[in-house]
Scaffold this motif. Structure first.
Motif, short mmCIF file in Angstrom:
data_model
loop_
_atom_site.label_atom_id
_atom_site.label_comp_id
_atom_site.label_asym_id
_atom_site.label_seq_id
_atom_site.Cartn_x
_atom_site.Cartn_y
_atom_site.Cartn_z
N LEU B 319 0.82 -1.20 0.00
CA LEU B 319 0.00 0.00 0.00
C LEU B 319 0.85 1.25 0.00
CD1 LEU B 319 -2.76 -0.99 2.55
CD2 LEU B 319 -3.00 -0.69 0.10
N SER B 320 2.19 1.07 0.10
CA SER B 320 3.05 2.23 0.27
C SER B 320 3.18 3.00 -1.04
CB SER B 320 4.42 1.77 0.75
OG SER B 320 5.30 2.85 0.72
N SER B 321 3.19 4.33 -0.92
CA SER B 321 3.31 5.13 -2.13
C SER B 321 4.77 5.31 -2.54
CB SER B 321 2.67 6.50 -1.89
OG SER B 321 3.30 7.12 -0.79
N HIS B 322 5.69 5.00 -1.60
CA HIS B 322 7.12 5.14 -1.92
C HIS B 322 7.79 3.78 -1.79
CE1 HIS B 322 6.14 9.30 -1.28
NE2 HIS B 322 7.35 9.68 -1.61
N PRO B 323 8.88 3.57 -2.55
CA PRO B 323 9.61 2.32 -2.33
C PRO B 323 10.22 2.32 -0.94
CG PRO B 323 10.36 3.48 -4.32
CD PRO B 323 9.51 4.43 -3.56
N ASP B 324 10.59 1.13 -0.50
CA ASP B 324 11.20 0.98 0.81
C ASP B 324 12.43 1.89 0.96
OD1 ASP B 324 13.40 -1.32 2.22
OD2 ASP B 324 11.76 -0.35 3.31
N THR B 325 12.51 2.60 2.09
CA THR B 325 13.56 3.61 2.26
C THR B 325 14.96 2.99 2.18
OG1 THR B 325 12.03 4.66 3.77
CG2 THR B 325 14.24 5.57 3.67
N GLN B 326 15.15 1.84 2.82
CA GLN B 326 16.47 1.21 2.78
C GLN B 326 16.86 0.89 1.35
OE1 GLN B 326 18.56 0.86 5.48
NE2 GLN B 326 20.01 0.39 3.85
#
Lengths: 368, 340
Positions: B319-326
């Motif tokens: 559901l995240s609008s951004h890829p995983d930060t790491q």
């Protein structure tokens, strides 16, 4: 001797003036699947154009498999009408969405304008839907006016909201009354007498079930959270287990929520449908009996939903047929034996834009 | 070729019904009831209702009378190939079960985004300008407060911005940087389609001693505008919504929730793709300006610090609008500039 005579007289059965006729649905899931999947395939391949034919064919399947006393219903719409309607409706929908996204301020005006358009859309939708339905070669029709629709769908809900929703059950009964009392079969008008009390009782029951349901759900999910806290006393090595339990908690909540929605939905729809049909009649023609039971209906909805989810949508046609059969089995007519023939009085009607627009904007208000 | 079809005859515009028979003989049809031939018609003057598997045929007469067959499987001998035959064709049905999901995936994930993005480039500038202006009016009123950052710091950031625009040959009229405070947004930056870029006090504070990291963030936002991401997102979501509506029509109740969920998942995926595009843009431009890609990693690391201590709930990543930060940090660290 007089006494026994009069007792005997009283016990003579009265001459039957009415007869009971169940609604029969003969559709089969397997048969409809073929129609449905070809519909979807062709709709995708034609970028949506075929959807008008798909809709007519689907409706004709369900109407044509619904019969009373051996006479089947008929859906008379012409796919071209539906297509024109759909194209216009899509244009309207696109204009609305685009204006809301691109020009948010303009969008506000659009939304306001739509308020005045909705009652007309709803009326036209109902009119078209009914006009295209026929039984024994006589068409149905809808007689509601714009003013009544505006009152029912715009003013009354606002009033309901202003009373902190306390008046909403009354508003809902008014809406149902408007829709159903304007239904005509040929030259006969549907006579409807609804009790507001029934709506209040139903709404209260719905709220009680919701509260109980949510409480139970909270206890279950909360229990999982408590367990996970015990598993990982500090946010360190126990994080994995905690996350896993949160995932499970999420899934449990999701399914519990679907179950709750099914039950609450069934509760409202069963009671209200029963109430409306049991209090409707075409004078000197027929009255109706509806006996939908809440729990079997809830189970039906739940199993349908689960089937659709786990079959990635392939169970949709099967679910629709199941529901139609269930509803038909719970419906009966009490027909007057002396009823005269009903006369079809209506003229031809043209576009179905309003029905399509109404459907896309999800203001399709259905009967029964 | 002669056929005898039993059924019911309905009088014109009335609900009266009689048991009847139709005798079809080539081009002529005769109607029989009560043991006698009552009327004769030319077949071409009769309208046949749409034939559906499992539903008996219906014929309408010129005077609005109707005949409905008894047997659901009987069809007029003259009927040629019809939709019906497709709908009963077992091969086609089985093939469709595979074709439909494949085609749907193709339409939604490939064709429609292509159309949406292509159409977006035809939109006149005034659309992005208006969109940006009107959106900013609302955002400014609801989410932003006047900046509390030191005026000197603000000027430094704005100077760096101007220098960057010149170096990248971008228009300073279009790309305007604003600094605002925002309790609602926290440390954040965003760009509107008309070139308005906003960075918040909190983000400036976080990256106070890392001007290159601030630059990386601003470049990411410029990337969104250059690629017309907001417009694409809108075009794409409108077309998906319309497509779903056309294909599935009106599915009551929980079906709608499922369609909505599906729609959201698709949108989130596109959002993540666009974020990656913006990241690539930032990384490439950093390189073009002679700055290290590590500057971007530093900016991302500050975001990572924000989400520390929160459990990693795997399902939420869809559901995240951004890829995983790491993942974004790792990409920056391993970045090789694109071939010129």
């Amino acid at each position: 001797m007089d006494v026994t005579d009069s007792i005997n007289n009283v016990q003579q059965p009265a001459v039957q003036s009415t007869r009971l006729a169940p609604v029969e649905f003969s559709g089969k899931g397997g048969e409809f699947f073929g129609i449905w999947i070809v519909n979807v395939l062709l709709t995708i391949v034609t970028l949506g154009i075929y959807s008008a034919w798909a809709k007519v064919r689907t409706n004709q399947y369900f109407y044509g498999n619904t019969a009373i006393e051996g006479h089947r219903f008929s859906y008379l719409a012409n796919p071209m009408q539906i297509l024109k309607g759909r194209l216009l409706a899509v244009a309207l929908f696109a204009a609305y969405t685009l204006s809301v996204q691109f020009f948010p301020v303009l969008g506000l005006f659009f939304v306001f304008g739509m308020l005045f358009l909705f009652p007309w859309l709803i009326n036209q939708g109902l009119r078209f839907n009914l006009r295209m339905s026929s039984y024994r070669n006589v068409r149905f029709s809808f007689g509601g006016s714009y003013g009544e629709a505006f009152m029912c769908f715009i003013i009354l809900p606002i009033v309901g909201a202003l009373t902190l929703y306390l008046a909403m059950p009354w508003v809902m009964s008014k809406v149902d009354e408007y829709i159903h009392s304007n239904v005509r079969y040929g030259d006969k008008q549907l006579n409807v007498k609804l009790q507001t009390g029934e709506y209040y009782v139903t709404c209260i029951l719905v709220m009680v079930v919701m509260m109980v349901g949510f409480t139970l759900l909270a206890i279950v999910v909360g229990g999982l959270a408590a367990t996970s806290a015990a598993v990982s006393p500090d946010f360190g090595p126990g994080m994995e287990e905690f996350a896993a339990l949160m995932n499970i908690g999420g899934i449990v909540f999701f399914f519990g929520y679907i179950l709750l929605i099914c039950i609450v939905s069934a509760l409202y729809r069963a009671r209200i449908r029963n109430h409306i049909l049991n209090n409707s009649e075409f004078e000197q023609l027929t009255s109706f009996k509806s006996s939908v039971e809440v729990m079997p209906f809830a189970v039906l909805m739940l199993t349908n939903t689960l089937a659709i989810v786990f079959s990635a949508g392939l169970a949709i046609p099967w679910a629709k047929v199941r529901q139609a059969k269930f509803m038909a089995d719970a419906t009966e007519l009490e027909i007057d034996n002396n009823a005269d023939a009903v006369i079809d009085t209506m003229e031809e009607q043209k576009a179905s834009f309003a029905e399509e627009a109404a459907e896309i904007f999800d203001v399709d208000v259905s009967l029964g | 070729m002669s056929q005898l079809i039993k059924g019911i005859y309905y009088l014109p515009k009335r609900s009266e019904a009689l048991e009847a028979e139709l005798h079809v003989n080539g081009d002529m049809v005769s109607l029989h009831y009560d043991g006698q031939c009552r009327e004769v018609f030319e077949l071409s003057t009769l309208t046949q209702h749409i034939t559906i598997p499992g539903v008996p045929i219906e014929l309408s007469f010129p005077d609005s009378a109707k005949f409905s067959a008894q047997d659901p499987d009987v069809r007029l001998a003259r009927t040629g190939a019809t939709m019906e035959s497709l709908e009963k064709n077992k091969t086609l049905i089985v093939a469709s079960m595979v074709l439909v999901p494949v085609l749907m995936w193709f339409m939604i994930m490939v064709v429609m985004p292509l159309i949406a993005q292509a159409s977006v480039s035809y939109l006149p500038d005034v659309v992005s300008q208006q969109m940006g202006k009107q959106a900013f009016a609302i955002i400014e009123r609801t989410m932003l407060e006047p900046s509390e950052t030191d005026v000197e710091v603000q000027n430094q950031v704005k100077q760096q911005w101007r220098d960057t625009l010149v170096a990248l040959e971008l228009s300073p009229e279009k790309y305007r940087l604003h600094v605002y405070g925002s309790e609602f947004l926290g440390p954040n930056a965003f760009a509107l389609p008309d070139g308005t870029v906003v960075i918040t006090d909190d983000l400036l504070k976080r990256l106070a001693d890392k001007p290159d990291a601030i630059l990386a963030v601003l470049l990411h936002e410029i990337g969104h505008v250059e690629h017309q991401h907001s417009l694409s997102m809108v075009a794409q979501s409108v077309s998906t919504a319309v497509a779903f509506a056309m294909i599935f029509g009106d599915i009551e109740g929980v079906g709608e929730i499922l369609l909505g969920t599906g729609s959201t998942l698709v949108q989130s995926k596109f959002s993540r793709n666009m974020e990656q595009e913006a990241d690539d843009f930032a990384l490439n431009k950093l390189d073009a300006l002679g700055k290290p890609a590590d500057a971007f990693a530093q900016a991302m690391e500050s975001f990572l610090a924000l989400s520390e201590g929160e459990p990693d709930i795997k399902l939420l990543k869809y559901l995240s609008s951004h890829p995983d930060t790491q993942a974004r940090i790792d990409k920056a660290k391993g970045f090789k500039p694109a071939e010129k």
